[in-house]
Design an enzyme around this catalytic site. Structure first.
Site, mmCIF file in Angstrom:
data_model
loop_
_atom_site.group_PDB
_atom_site.id
_atom_site.type_symbol
_atom_site.label_atom_id
_atom_site.label_comp_id
_atom_site.label_asym_id
_atom_site.label_seq_id
_atom_site.Cartn_x
_atom_site.Cartn_y
_atom_site.Cartn_z
ATOM 1 C CB CYS A 4 -0.970 -0.026 1.165
ATOM 2 S SG CYS A 4 -0.208 -0.529 2.696
ATOM 3 C CD GLU A 38 -2.912 0.818 -4.090
ATOM 4 O OE1 GLU A 38 -4.108 0.511 -3.983
ATOM 5 O OE2 GLU A 38 -2.135 0.868 -3.134
HETATM 6 P P1 NAD Z 1 -10.158 -6.149 -1.608
HETATM 7 O O1 NAD Z 1 -10.318 -4.807 -1.016
HETATM 8 O O2 NAD Z 1 -11.269 -6.687 -2.414
HETATM 9 O O3 NAD Z 1 -9.875 -7.242 -0.447
HETATM 10 C C1 NAD Z 1 -9.302 -6.943 0.817
HETATM 11 C C2 NAD Z 1 -10.024 -7.760 1.887
HETATM 12 O O4 NAD Z 1 -11.402 -7.413 1.904
HETATM 13 C C3 NAD Z 1 -9.998 -9.280 1.640
HETATM 14 O O5 NAD Z 1 -9.946 -9.968 2.877
HETATM 15 C C4 NAD Z 1 -11.349 -9.533 0.991
HETATM 16 O O6 NAD Z 1 -11.803 -10.852 1.163
HETATM 17 C C5 NAD Z 1 -12.220 -8.563 1.750
HETATM 18 N N1 NAD Z 1 -13.444 -8.158 1.058
HETATM 19 C C6 NAD Z 1 -13.674 -8.115 -0.291
HETATM 20 N N2 NAD Z 1 -14.940 -7.698 -0.534
HETATM 21 C C7 NAD Z 1 -15.507 -7.454 0.668
HETATM 22 C C8 NAD Z 1 -16.784 -6.981 1.081
HETATM 23 N N3 NAD Z 1 -17.738 -6.678 0.196
HETATM 24 N N4 NAD Z 1 -17.021 -6.820 2.400
HETATM 25 C C9 NAD Z 1 -16.058 -7.108 3.313
HETATM 26 N N5 NAD Z 1 -14.845 -7.581 2.988
HETATM 27 C C10 NAD Z 1 -14.566 -7.744 1.685
HETATM 28 O O7 NAD Z 1 -8.829 -6.162 -2.403
HETATM 29 P P2 NAD Z 1 -8.422 -7.182 -3.587
HETATM 30 O O8 NAD Z 1 -9.515 -7.455 -4.538
HETATM 31 O O9 NAD Z 1 -7.836 -8.337 -2.925
HETATM 32 O O10 NAD Z 1 -7.372 -6.277 -4.358
HETATM 33 C C11 NAD Z 1 -7.827 -5.258 -5.233
HETATM 34 C C12 NAD Z 1 -7.025 -4.003 -5.096
HETATM 35 O O11 NAD Z 1 -7.043 -3.562 -3.725
HETATM 36 C C13 NAD Z 1 -5.543 -4.155 -5.380
HETATM 37 O O12 NAD Z 1 -5.269 -4.084 -6.712
HETATM 38 C C14 NAD Z 1 -4.963 -3.005 -4.602
HETATM 39 O O13 NAD Z 1 -5.026 -1.824 -5.330
HETATM 40 C C15 NAD Z 1 -5.860 -2.895 -3.415
HETATM 41 N N6 NAD Z 1 -5.268 -3.509 -2.224
HETATM 42 C C16 NAD Z 1 -4.726 -2.690 -1.312
HETATM 43 C C17 NAD Z 1 -4.152 -3.231 -0.190
HETATM 44 C C18 NAD Z 1 -3.525 -2.381 0.836
HETATM 45 O O14 NAD Z 1 -2.694 -2.829 1.609
HETATM 46 N N7 NAD Z 1 -3.897 -1.147 0.934
HETATM 47 C C19 NAD Z 1 -4.122 -4.598 0.013
HETATM 48 C C20 NAD Z 1 -4.713 -5.424 -0.934
HETATM 49 C C21 NAD Z 1 -5.297 -4.844 -2.054
#
Ligand code: NAD
Length: 476
Positions: free
Chosen positions: A281, A379
C-alpha cells in the site's frame, strides 16, 4: 490439505461444508483448501468472541495479558522460519521478505505486550468538589478484514493492538492468503490464549467479509484493502454504528531534489517499488526528480531495474510473482494501455527457470509520465514505477499532492530547511526524509488521508484506536 476455521480454540469446518482452493502464485497450482465461511460461521465466531470478552479474557489483569502477548511473541519468533515458509508459498513472497514479515508479527506482539499496562487515562482539573478522570476501555469485539499482500504484518499491527487493548477479535483473512494466520492462531493457542479471544474465519470477501462488517455484534472494524471495498465496509459498519479504521493504499511519491545523496537514494527508490512485487500500500510508486538530475537518475535507476531477477518465491528472487491471475491480468492491462506518451525506460529480467504457470511481472520503470496520466494516478499494485520530472519545490509539492491518496512520501534533499518545509507541505500520513519506511518501525503511527483511508495503526495510536474513552466525574 483442508484448513479449518479457528473458533473458540477449536478447528471447525464451515457450517455449510464448503471449501475454497488455495493456489501457489509461483506456479499457479492448487495445493490446499480453506473453509468457505458464510454468515452463520461469522455469527458463531462473533458469539465466541463476545463470551471471551465477557469471561476469562475480559477479566484478565493487564499484567497477565501483557505476559500472554509476550509469550505469543516469543513463540512466533521461535517458529519464524516455519511461518515464513508458509507465507512465502501462499503469497509468492521471496523467502527473505517472508522472514522479515514473520519477524515483524512477533515484534508487533512484543511491542504491544509492553504497552498493555501503560495505557493510562487522565485526571482532569475541575472545580472544587469534583474529581474527574478518564479510563480507556476496549471496544469489545473487534472485526479485522485483512488483505493478501502482508497477512502476517497486517494481522500483527491490527490484532496485536486490539488484543493488547483488551478486545476479543474476529479475523477474516483474504481468500488468497490465509494459511500463515491460521498457523499464528495455532501458536497463540499453544502459548495459552484463552478460548474465544481470537477467532479466524476464512472465506470470500463478499460472503464472510461482508457478514463480518455488517454483524451487529462487532463493535469496531479494522479494514485494509481497496478503496472500493473499504467504502462498502464503512457503509455496512455504519448501519450498526461501529467505528472503522480504513487503510486503503496509495500512490506514494518519492521526491528527489538535485542536492540529494543519489548514491544513498537509488537502492531505496528501487526497493520501495519492487518489494513484495509492488503489492504494497505504501509502495513508492511515483518518482519525482528535479530536472537538473532527471536524466542521470533515470539512467542509473534503469541499470538497477535491468539487473533485477523475477522468479519463484522459493528461489528468493528480487521480485516474486503477483498474488493471483486476476491481479496479473490487471497489471498487464494497465501497462499495455499506457499509451504513446509514456516511455519504458527499463525492465527487469525473468528467471528462465521460473515455473510456467506463475503470475510473473518483471519490474518496469516508466519515464516522462505526465502527472495526470492514469498510470501516475491509479494504484497499480505491481512493480511499476512512474518517473516524473519537476522544476521547483512548489511544483514538486503540487504533483506530490495531486492524487486522491495520501499515505506515505519520501523526500531526498540535504537542505534542512527544505526538509522541514516539505514534511509540512506534503499531504501524507507518513513523510520520510532521506529514507523510505524507516525500516518498518512498529512504533510509528501509520495511516492515510483522502482515498488512503482514515484512522491510525501501529505504535500507541493503534491502542488509542482500539479503545474508547470513558469520563468519570465524581461530586464529593
Ligand atoms: P479487496 O479490497 O477486495 O480485499 C481486501 C479484503 O477485503 C480481503 O480480505 C477480501 O476478502 C475482503 N473483502 C472483499 N470484498 C468485501 C466486502 N464486500 N465486504 C467485506 N470484505 C470484503 O482487495 P483485492 O480485490 O484483494 O485487491 C484489489 C485491489 O485492492 C488491489 O489491486 C490493490 O489496489 C488494493 N489492495 C490494497 C491493499 C492495501 O494494503 N492497501 C491490500 C490489498 C489490495
Amino acid at each position: 490439505m483442508i484448513h479449518k476455521n479457528f473458533i473458540a480454540n477449536q478447528w471447525m469446518s464451515a457450517l455449510a461444508g464448503q471449501t475454497l482452493p488455495v493456489y501457489d502464485p509461483s506456479n499457479g497450482e492448487m495445493f490446499a483448501e480453506i473453509a468457505r465461511s458464510g454468515s452463520a460461521d461469522i455469527d458463531v465466531a462473533v458469539r465466541a468472541a463476545r463470551s471471551a470478552y465477557e469471561g476469562e479474557w475480559g477479566r484478565m489483569a493487564p499484567a497477565d495479558r501483557s505476559r500472554l502477548l509476550w509469550r505469543i511473541s516469543q513463540a512466533l519468533l521461535a517458529q519464524r522460519d516455519e511461518l515464513a515458509a508458509i507465507e512465502s508459498k501462499d503469497t509468492g513472497k521471496p523467502m527473505k521478505q517472508a522472514r522479515a514479515d514473520a519477524a515483524a508479527v512477533a515484534r508487533y506482539f512484543e511491542f504491544y505486550a509492553g504497552a498493555v499496562d501503560k495505557l493510562h487515562g487522565q485526571t482532569i482539573p475541575y472545580p472544587d468538589g469534583y474529581t474527574v478522570f478518564t479510563v480507556r476501555e476496549p471496544h469489545g469485539v473487534t472485526g479485522h478484514i485483512v488483505p493478501w499482500n502482508y497477512p502476517l504484518q497486517i494481522f500483527g499491527r491490527s490484532v496485536g493492538a486490539a488484543l493488547a487493548a483488551g478486545n476479543a477479535c474476529v479475523v477474516k483473512p483474504a481468500e488468497d492468503a490465509c494459511l500463515s494466520l491460521l498457523k499464528v492462531a495455532e501458536i497463540a493457542m499453544a502459548a495459552g490464549l484463552p478460548s474465544g479471544a481470537l477467532n479466524i474465519c476464512t472465506g470470500l470477501g463478499i460472503e464472510a467479509g461482508a457478514a463480518l462488517a455488517e454483524h451487529a455484534g462487532i463493535d469496531h472494524v479494522s479494514f485494509t484493502g481497496s478503496p472500493q471495498t473499504g467504502r462498502q465496509v464503512a457503509h455496512a459498519a455504519a448501519a450498526h454504528f461501529a467505528p472503522v479504521t480504513l487503510e486503503l493504499g496509495g500512490k506514494s511519491p518519492q521526491i528527489v531534489f538535485s542536492d540529494a545523496d543519489i548514491d544513498a537514494a537509488l537502492p531505496v527508490l528501487l526497493n520501495a517499488i519492487i518489494q513484495n512485487a509492488g503489492q504494497t500500500c505504501s509502495a513508492g510508486s511515483r518518482l519525482l526528480i528535479q530536472r537538473a538530475i532527471y536524466a542521470d537518475v533515470v539512467g542509473r535507476l534503469s541499470e538497477l531495474f535491468r539487473a533485477t531477477r523475477t522468479g519463484a518465491a522459493a528461489d528468493d528472487p528480487d521480485c516474486g510473482p503477483l498474488i493471483n491471475a486476476k491481479q496479473h491480468e490487471r497489471v498487464r492491462k494497465l501497462l499495455s494501455g499506457a499509451g504513446s506518451g509514456v516511455t519504458v525506460a527499463a525492465e527487469g529480467m525473468l528467471d528462465p527457470n521460473a515455473p510456467k504457470g506463475g503470475f510473473y511481472q518483471v519490474p518496469v520503470l516508466l519515464s516522462d509520465v505526465p502527472p495526470d496520466h492514469h498510470l501516475a494516478q491509479e494504484e497499480i499494485f505491481g512493480p511499476v514505477l512512474c518517473a516524473i520530472p519537476f522544476d521547483t519545490e512548489e511544483e514538486a509539492v503540487r504533483i506530490a499532492n495531486g492524487t486522491p491518496y495520501g499515505l506515505a512520501a519520501g523526500v531526498w534533499t540535504q537542505d534542512g530547511a527544505r526538509q522541514l518545509r516539505m514534511a509540512r507541505k506534503v499531504r501524507s500520513g507518513q513523510v520520510f526524509i532521506n529514507n523510505y519506511g524507516a525500516a518498518g518501525g512498529v512504533e510509528l503511527p501509520f495511516g492515510g488521508s483522502g482515498q488512503s483511508g482514515y484512522g491510525r495503526e501501529k505504535g500507541f495510536e493503534a491502542l488509542y484506536g482500539f479503545t474508547t474513552v470513558k469520563t468519570v466525574a465524581i461530586k464529593h
